[in-house]
Design a protein around this motif. Sequence first.
Motif, PDB file in Angstrom:
ATOM      1  N   ALA A  85       0.843  -1.341  -0.099  1.00 19.85           N
ATOM      2  CA  ALA A  85       0.246   0.154  -0.092  1.00 19.85           C
ATOM      3  C   ALA A  85       0.959   1.318  -0.022  1.00 19.85           C
ATOM      4  N   PRO A  86       1.362   1.807  -1.087  1.00 17.78           N
ATOM      5  CA  PRO A  86       2.108   2.753  -1.227  1.00 17.78           C
ATOM      6  C   PRO A  86       1.499   4.027  -0.647  1.00 17.78           C
ATOM      7  N   VAL A  87       2.301   4.900   0.190  1.00 21.27           N
ATOM      8  CA  VAL A  87       1.847   6.013   1.088  1.00 21.27           C
ATOM      9  C   VAL A  87       1.924   7.446   0.319  1.00 21.27           C
ATOM     10  N   SER A  88       2.390   7.292  -0.833  1.00 22.28           N
ATOM     11  CA  SER A  88       2.510   8.515  -1.756  1.00 22.28           C
ATOM     12  C   SER A  88       2.365   8.473  -3.124  1.00 22.28           C
ATOM     13  N   PRO A  89       1.958   9.671  -3.762  1.00 25.78           N
ATOM     14  CA  PRO A  89       1.797   9.388  -5.486  1.00 25.78           C
ATOM     15  C   PRO A  89       3.263   8.832  -6.089  1.00 25.78           C
ATOM     16  N   VAL A  90       4.350   9.349  -5.631  1.00 29.98           N
ATOM     17  CA  VAL A  90       5.587   9.215  -6.190  1.00 29.98           C
ATOM     18  C   VAL A  90       6.037   7.555  -5.880  1.00 29.98           C
ATOM     19  N   SER A  91       5.564   7.233  -4.524  1.00 30.37           N
ATOM     20  CA  SER A  91       5.589   5.848  -4.130  1.00 30.37           C
ATOM     21  C   SER A  91       4.682   4.848  -5.000  1.00 30.37           C
ATOM     22  N   THR A  92       3.514   5.357  -5.264  1.00 29.89           N
ATOM     23  CA  THR A  92       2.674   4.588  -6.180  1.00 29.89           C
ATOM     24  C   THR A  92       3.031   4.282  -7.342  1.00 29.89           C
ATOM     25  N   VAL A  93       3.487   5.436  -7.984  1.00 33.20           N
ATOM     26  CA  VAL A  93       4.093   5.224  -9.597  1.00 33.20           C
ATOM     27  C   VAL A  93       5.293   4.551  -9.776  1.00 33.20           C
ATOM     28  N   SER A  94       6.088   4.668  -8.516  1.00 34.65           N
ATOM     29  CA  SER A  94       7.408   3.981  -8.696  1.00 34.65           C
ATOM     30  C   SER A  94       7.054   2.280  -8.589  1.00 34.65           C
ATOM     31  N   THR A  95       6.280   2.152  -7.423  1.00 28.51           N
ATOM     32  CA  THR A  95       5.960   0.701  -7.410  1.00 28.51           C
ATOM     33  C   THR A  95       5.198  -0.030  -8.724  1.00 28.51           C
ATOM     34  N   PHE A  96       4.407   0.910  -9.234  1.00 25.89           N
ATOM     35  CA  PHE A  96       3.671   0.524 -10.468  1.00 25.89           C
ATOM     36  C   PHE A  96       4.837   0.073 -11.399  1.00 25.89           C
TER      37      PHE A  96
ATOM     38  N   ARG B 114      -0.125  -7.315  -9.927  1.00 25.43           N
ATOM     39  CA  ARG B 114       0.120  -6.279  -8.686  1.00 25.43           C
ATOM     40  C   ARG B 114       0.267  -5.006  -9.400  1.00 25.43           C
ATOM     41  N   ALA B 115       0.790  -4.721 -10.461  1.00 25.21           N
ATOM     42  CA  ALA B 115       1.041  -3.448 -11.284  1.00 25.21           C
ATOM     43  C   ALA B 115      -0.751  -3.073 -11.546  1.00 25.21           C
ATOM     44  N   TYR B 116      -1.337  -4.032 -12.031  1.00 25.14           N
ATOM     45  CA  TYR B 116      -2.893  -3.426 -12.547  1.00 25.14           C
ATOM     46  C   TYR B 116      -3.600  -3.034 -11.323  1.00 25.14           C
ATOM     47  N   THR B 117      -3.503  -3.514 -10.317  1.00 27.89           N
ATOM     48  CA  THR B 117      -3.936  -3.081  -8.899  1.00 27.89           C
ATOM     49  C   THR B 117      -3.802  -1.685  -8.518  1.00 27.89           C
ATOM     50  N   LEU B 118      -2.858  -1.263  -9.066  1.00 29.38           N
ATOM     51  CA  LEU B 118      -2.377   0.172  -8.571  1.00 29.38           C
ATOM     52  C   LEU B 118      -3.252   1.111  -9.696  1.00 29.38           C
ATOM     53  N   LEU B 119      -3.832   0.638 -10.680  1.00 33.02           N
ATOM     54  CA  LEU B 119      -4.552   1.472 -11.351  1.00 33.02           C
ATOM     55  C   LEU B 119      -6.134   1.830 -10.855  1.00 33.02           C
TER      56      LEU B 119
ATOM     57  N   VAL C 239      -4.838   9.678  -7.613  1.00 36.19           N
ATOM     58  CA  VAL C 239      -5.499  10.156  -7.034  1.00 36.19           C
ATOM     59  C   VAL C 239      -5.698   9.297  -5.708  1.00 36.19           C
ATOM     60  N   SER C 240      -6.481   9.760  -4.719  1.00 36.01           N
ATOM     61  CA  SER C 240      -6.807   9.204  -3.392  1.00 36.01           C
ATOM     62  C   SER C 240      -8.044   8.432  -3.643  1.00 36.01           C
ATOM     63  N   VAL C 241      -7.980   6.975  -3.737  1.00 41.59           N
ATOM     64  CA  VAL C 241      -9.391   6.381  -3.918  1.00 41.59           C
ATOM     65  C   VAL C 241      -9.916   6.005  -2.356  1.00 41.59           C
ATOM     66  N   PRO C 242     -10.950   6.312  -2.032  1.00 41.68           N
ATOM     67  CA  PRO C 242     -11.454   5.843  -0.763  1.00 41.68           C
ATOM     68  C   PRO C 242     -11.487   4.282  -0.432  1.00 41.68           C
ATOM     69  N   GLY C 243     -10.567   4.100   0.716  1.00 40.34           N
ATOM     70  CA  GLY C 243     -10.575   2.512   1.032  1.00 40.34           C
ATOM     71  C   GLY C 243      -9.478   1.827   0.084  1.00 40.34           C
ATOM     72  N   SER C 244      -8.826   2.517  -0.957  1.00 35.93           N
ATOM     73  CA  SER C 244      -7.885   1.880  -1.314  1.00 35.93           C
ATOM     74  C   SER C 244      -6.495   2.454  -1.397  1.00 35.93           C
ATOM     75  N   GLY C 245      -6.254   3.789  -1.080  1.00 36.15           N
ATOM     76  CA  GLY C 245      -5.199   4.534  -1.168  1.00 36.15           C
ATOM     77  C   GLY C 245      -5.008   5.166  -2.357  1.00 36.15           C
ATOM     78  N   TRP C 246      -3.469   5.624  -2.579  1.00 33.08           N
ATOM     79  CA  TRP C 246      -3.257   6.206  -3.908  1.00 33.08           C
ATOM     80  C   TRP C 246      -3.334   5.541  -5.119  1.00 33.08           C
ATOM     81  N   ARG C 247      -3.964   5.687  -6.291  1.00 35.93           N
ATOM     82  CA  ARG C 247      -3.903   4.885  -7.199  1.00 35.93           C
ATOM     83  C   ARG C 247      -3.739   5.741  -8.727  1.00 35.93           C
ATOM     84  N   LEU C 248      -3.083   5.319  -9.884  1.00 36.25           N
ATOM     85  CA  LEU C 248      -2.730   5.977 -10.968  1.00 36.25           C
ATOM     86  C   LEU C 248      -4.282   6.186 -11.978  1.00 36.25           C
TER      87      LEU C 248
END
Length: 267
Positions: free
Chosen positions: A53-64, A96-101, A173-182
């Motif tokens: 569960a990445p905690v920031s936008p940069v971490s989310t994109v990097s993880t993706f 795992r990458a797809y779930t971050l969309l 964006v921040s998705v309720p219940g899911s955290g940051w998502r592309l």
Amino acid sequence: MHASRVVAALGTLALLAAASWLPARAAEHGVPPGYTPDLARPELTAPQDLPAAPVSPVSTVSTFFWHLAHGVAALGAPPPQEGPLPSSGIPAAFSRAYTLLAPNWQAEQPFAAFLRHWGQLARLEPLAVLAAAPPAGQPSVARVFVEVRTLSRPREGCKTACLGFGYGFFTVVSVPGSGWRLSGGGLQAEDLGARGPDPRRIALNAARSLASRTPGGQAASQAQGSVNLTMGPEHQATVRVVLGPQTYRVALYQLVDGGWVALRVGT
């Protein structure tokens, strides 16, 4: 940008490599004299563990992109372009990458299409993942800049492998219940055979654009302006731009092909 457009851009990256991953000399590809693209730029250091569960936008994109990189490296053969996907052999990293969309982006590109397009790559290396200014008029939406190096699988017009570089911005964006998502974005090809505008010019234009959207700043946006560039680490630079009574600071990033991209503009 849909996944098909993203990978189509990667697929048309124009630099052909020999049967080796090692970058060839720039002079072999018609680069203007006196200018050498940084083809061997080091990739980012791969993290030992990727956050669930990445905690920031940069971490989310990097993880993706790291999930994509791992999936591409583990994929034995590209998935079929038609018909059902194989029941086995698909690296879990793609899922795992797809779930971050974000849900809206997943609706535009089902997992099968997502896998088919990214699966055409033989290698993917993240070179930069950097915070950028939010889209104009959308302060609640984060924006992240990405640059990658790719090696495409053999295909028509690319008999052995195709080495390329791409860059682009992704919204998060921040998705309720899911955290940051592309929620959107894409990559475009770098042009290794052309010189980009001077970084001072890019910074000046970025500052003028911000000034034109500021109440009372229209006159300043037309001023000639003074520009002072300071190089920073990791292919970055800060430019101080003075337009009338206002001073702007523009953060720039230099691409592998030598061009510059404005990441943020502030006062």
